[in-house]
Every structure is written in structure tokens, then in C-alpha cells.
Design a protein around this motif. Structure first.
Motif, PDB file in Angstrom:
ATOM      1  N   LYS A  25       8.828   2.681  -3.966  1.00  0.00           N
ATOM      2  CA  LYS A  25       9.871   1.779  -3.462  1.00  0.00           C
ATOM      3  C   LYS A  25      11.224   2.040  -4.127  1.00  0.00           C
ATOM      4  O   LYS A  25      12.207   1.381  -3.787  1.00  0.00           O
ATOM      5  CB  LYS A  25       9.449   0.322  -3.697  1.00  0.00           C
ATOM      6  CG  LYS A  25       8.167  -0.081  -2.966  1.00  0.00           C
ATOM      7  CD  LYS A  25       8.368  -0.111  -1.457  1.00  0.00           C
ATOM      8  CE  LYS A  25       7.064  -0.370  -0.728  1.00  0.00           C
ATOM      9  NZ  LYS A  25       6.447  -1.647  -1.056  1.00  0.00           N
TER      10      LYS A  25
ATOM     11  N   THR B 196       0.833  -1.213   0.000  1.00  0.00           N
ATOM     12  CA  THR B 196       0.000   0.000   0.000  1.00  0.00           C
ATOM     13  C   THR B 196       0.863   1.258   0.000  1.00  0.00           C
ATOM     14  O   THR B 196       0.362   2.362  -0.228  1.00  0.00           O
ATOM     15  CB  THR B 196      -0.908   0.027   1.238  1.00  0.00           C
ATOM     16  OG1 THR B 196      -0.105   0.064   2.429  1.00  0.00           O
ATOM     17  CG2 THR B 196      -1.805  -1.196   1.272  1.00  0.00           C
ATOM     18  N   TYR B 197       2.142   1.075   0.240  1.00  0.00           N
ATOM     19  CA  TYR B 197       3.045   2.222   0.259  1.00  0.00           C
ATOM     20  C   TYR B 197       3.803   2.277  -1.060  1.00  0.00           C
ATOM     21  O   TYR B 197       4.596   1.395  -1.373  1.00  0.00           O
ATOM     22  CB  TYR B 197       4.017   2.110   1.443  1.00  0.00           C
ATOM     23  CG  TYR B 197       4.877   3.355   1.643  1.00  0.00           C
ATOM     24  CD1 TYR B 197       4.474   4.359   2.521  1.00  0.00           C
ATOM     25  CD2 TYR B 197       6.076   3.518   0.955  1.00  0.00           C
ATOM     26  CE1 TYR B 197       5.241   5.487   2.713  1.00  0.00           C
ATOM     27  CE2 TYR B 197       6.842   4.652   1.128  1.00  0.00           C
ATOM     28  CZ  TYR B 197       6.421   5.633   2.012  1.00  0.00           C
ATOM     29  OH  TYR B 197       7.186   6.754   2.183  1.00  0.00           O
ATOM     30  N   GLY B 198       3.561   3.292  -1.856  1.00  0.00           N
ATOM     31  CA  GLY B 198       4.237   3.437  -3.142  1.00  0.00           C
ATOM     32  C   GLY B 198       5.603   4.075  -2.985  1.00  0.00           C
ATOM     33  O   GLY B 198       5.993   4.524  -1.902  1.00  0.00           O
TER      34      GLY B 198
ATOM     35  N   SER C 129       6.710   6.502  -7.712  1.00  0.00           N
ATOM     36  CA  SER C 129       5.542   6.167  -6.894  1.00  0.00           C
ATOM     37  C   SER C 129       4.764   4.974  -7.429  1.00  0.00           C
ATOM     38  O   SER C 129       3.986   4.356  -6.697  1.00  0.00           O
ATOM     39  CB  SER C 129       4.616   7.379  -6.794  1.00  0.00           C
ATOM     40  OG  SER C 129       4.237   7.830  -8.080  1.00  0.00           O
TER      41      SER C 129
ATOM     42  N   THR D  20       5.249  -0.307  -6.230  1.00  0.00           N
ATOM     43  CA  THR D  20       4.683  -0.581  -4.906  1.00  0.00           C
ATOM     44  C   THR D  20       5.115  -1.929  -4.340  1.00  0.00           C
ATOM     45  O   THR D  20       4.939  -2.181  -3.146  1.00  0.00           O
ATOM     46  CB  THR D  20       3.142  -0.533  -4.961  1.00  0.00           C
ATOM     47  OG1 THR D  20       2.685  -1.486  -5.936  1.00  0.00           O
ATOM     48  CG2 THR D  20       2.659   0.858  -5.353  1.00  0.00           C
TER      49      THR D  20
END
Length: 380
Positions: A196, A192-194, A216, A219
Motif C-alpha cells: 500500500k 489481501t493486497y500488499g 509489501s 497491507t
């Protein structure tokens, strides 16, 4: 057609990384058995282990060569929270050691509080600099002020990435137009956190590195990143290994002549391939940045090449034993790489082409225990 023969690595545990030196005549391997081995290529084309020693007190994740201008120098990083620098010395102290080489530890870098997951030397034109990234989310940049004294390294920069770091890549461009740039990948499992993949650039005015871009759209956990050689382009190309292969184009936006702030980029996704149908562990470019190699858990190495329309296509597939898939012969004769099979048996695969002596890939591989060397016969 590629020809394969095996090397008995004699590592006691999984091999995590393989690295060619600048000329492609030497290979370094590292393993969970806490050791590093160095292999030299003979005039007959055979590979022989010329050195083997315990380097760390934990699994050794990565090993990398410095440019030969700085001597025969290796760096390694480990689960034991350290990175180390090693130098090859030719013995001259007595008749028994004369002409024989051995590797000695020059320094241990102990700043990380967690596992050091990657280590890379900076491009040669920047001097002797070394970068590490750790599971604590910090990228550290060290410099050897005196290249004749590798026991002295100073910590120049610490970059907090907020996410656990898994891999790093320097932009190799030596153009004065392009400031030093580092890509950092994270293997954080939170999808869920873009973002990387983060891009950091050196600012000459502040003399610090600043984050200039975050990819972004990435993920999933990132296992490897690789900047393509620049060769005079005005933009940058970055390959990312995650659950698929992605190629990004970073186009610097024109800055105002009075602007001293960080660069801005237009980020374009040039290609995305899920042909591995599994996690992709390594990506690696050839010296002209015309060919990308990737390796994944499907046990295959895949070769990607762009046509004149800049459309990327798969030009070859190699299985773990070196044989082509579906009649693919790996057409690109400029390939020179060490590639990982990702099979349960674990094999080290090195693929060579006509430029293999001078332009080796950094090996895209993950874990294996018994090396295989592949080369393409020079019948042209």
C-alpha cells in the motif's frame, strides 16, 4: 508542560487539514464547508483569521504552503476532482485597499477524474512544482515554468499506481546523490493486497519517474506518509500512518558505475507501534528528523524518539485538550507541530517548542471543528 488555548475557527463543517507556513507564523485550514481560512500569529502570540474564502465546490481535503521564496502561495485539493493554486496579493489599487491583502485563484488543475486526495509542493531546490494524487490511482506532477506567472502550469508526469491514492510525500533531500523521490500511500481497503506504499524515483536518463520500491508488508489502508528530513544521511527514513505507526529505513544499494537503471533499496522496518489502538491519521517529523509525532482516533498525539541505540520509544502523549497522559509531559522541547485530537468534538491542536518560529511540523491531524493551539513555555 504544554499550555493550550482555543481558536474559534468558525468553519461550518469538519476541518480536514491544517498547514503551517515555512516560518510557523501562519496557518491555513480547510474544511468540508468548501472554504480555506488563513490565520496569522500576532506579536502577542494570538492567532487571528486574516482571510476566509470559498475554494471548491466540494469538501477540501488538504491545503499546503509553497516555500516563501515563491511568494505567499497555497494549494488546495478537493472532492470536486480539482486542485487549485492561490496567491496572496497586497492591494495597491486605491486608498481603501492599500496595504490590505486578499487571495486570488491563479489556476485550477482539472486532470483528475475522481476526488483529489492530496497535494504537495516539491522541495524548493526543484523549483516550483506541485504534485497531486487522486482516488483514480494517478499521481500527477505539475510545474510552473515561470514563477512570476502562476496561472500557467504544465503537466510534466503522470504515474499510474494501480491503487486508489490517499497521500503523498516528497523526499526533501537536496543531495545530488539522491534523485527526486516520492512516496505514495493507498487507502484501498483490500487487506489481501500488499504494497500500500509505493516509492517512485526520477531517472535522469529517461527523464521519467519509475517505481523503485513497494513496501509489501503494508497491507492496511494508509492515511499518511512522511519522509524524514535527510540532513546528509546516505539512507532515507519514511514514516507510515495506517492502523499503527511504522518507520522504515530505505538503504540504497551500491550501483554499478555503468548502471543507468532505477535504484535498488534494502528496506528495513525500524519501528512499529500500535499504541494508538486505532487508526492513525497523520505522522509528522521535526526539522532534524529526531522526533516523530502521530495522531489517531484514540484522541491522542504521541511523540516518538530514537535513543543512541536507534531504538524508538514514546516520549510523550497529549490528550485532545493538551493535557499529558500518565504523567507524560512531552519532554522533547524541539517539538513544533499542529496535531489532531481525533475526538468526537474535533479540535485542532498546535504544539510548539523552542524552534516553532522556524521549524514547524506539517500538522498530523484528521477531522476537527474548533481549533486549539498548544505551546511549550520558553522558560529556559
Amino acid at each position: 508542560m504544554f499550555v493550550a488555548h482555543s481558536i474559534a475557527a468558525d468553519h461550518k463543517d469538519l476541518i480536514h487539514d491544517v498547514s503551517y507556513d515555512f516560518h510557523g507564523r501562519r496557518i491555513a485550514t480547510c474544511s468540508s464547508d468548501q472554504s480555506v481560512k488563513v490565520w496569522d500569529k500576532s506579536e502577542t502570540g494570538e492567532w487571528h483569521c486574516t482571510a476566509s474564502w470559498k475554494t471548491h465546490s466540494g469538501s477540501v481535503w488538504r491545503v499546503t504552503w509553497a516555500h516563501p521564496e515563491f511568494g505567499q502561495v497555497l494549494a488546495s485539493c478537493s472532492f470536486d476532482r480539482t486542485a487549485a493554486v492561490w496567491e496572496e496579493i497586497v492591494g495597491e489599487s486605491n486608498d481603501k485597499q492599500r496595504g490590505q491583502s486578499h487571495w486570488i485563484k491563479r489556476t485550477t488543475l482539472v486532470d483528475s477524474r475522481t476526488s483529489v486526495t492530496d497535494v504537495k509542493f516539491a522541495p524548493k531546490h526543484m523549483g516550483l512544482m506541485l504534485t497531486t494524487c487522486s482516488a483514480d490511482g494517478v499521481v500527477r506532477i505539475y510545474e510552473a515554468p515561470d514563477v512570476m506567472n502562476l496561472s500557467q502550469w504544465s503537466l510534466q508526469h503522470e504515474l499510474s499506481c494501480k491503487l486508489s491514492c490517499s497521500c503523498i510525500s516528497w523526499n526533501p533531500s537536496s543531495s545530488r546523490v539522491h534523485p527526486p523521490m516520492i512516496a505514495v500511500g493507498s487507502d484501498d481497503s483490500n487487506v489481501t493486497y500488499g504494497g500500500k506504499v509505493q516509492i517512485y524515483e526520477y531517472n535522469e536518463n529517461t527523464r521519467k519517474y519509475a517505481k523503485v520500491e513497494t513496501l509489501s508488508t503494508v497491507t492496511d489502508a494508509v492515511h499518511d506518509v512522511a519522509f524524514a528530513p535527510n540532513l546528509g544521511r546516505s539512507f532515507h527514513v519514511l514514516a507510515v500512518a495506517t492502523k499503527d505507526v511504522r518507520i522504515f529505513k530505505l538503504v540504497p544499494l551500491r550501483k554499478d558505475s555503468s548502471s543507468t537503471g532505477p535504484s535498488k533499496f534494502e528496506v528495513q522496518l525500524m519501528a512499529q507501534f500500535d499504541s494508538h489502538n486505532s487508526q492513525v491519521w497523520r505522522v509528522s517529523w521535526n526539522i532534524t528528523s529526531t522526533l516523530l509525532a502521530s495522531s489517531g482516533d484514540d484522541g491522542c498525539v504521541r511523540l516518538w524518539k530514537a535513543n543512541y541505540m536507534d531504538n524508538w520509544k514514546c516520549t510523550g502523549i497529549l490528550k485532545g485538550d493538551g493535557s499529558p497522559v500518565n504523567g507524560s509531559s512531552g519532554q522533547s522541547s524541539t517539538l513544533s507541530a499542529a496535531l489532531g485530537s481525533g475526538t468526537s468534538q474535533g479540535t485542532l491542536n498546535a504544539v510548539g517548542g523552542r524552534n516553532s518560529k522556524r521549524t514547524p511540523f506539517t500538522p498530523p491531524l484528521r477531522r476537527f471543528t474548533s481549533p486549539k493551539i498548544y505551546h511549550q513555555p520558553a522558560y529556559y
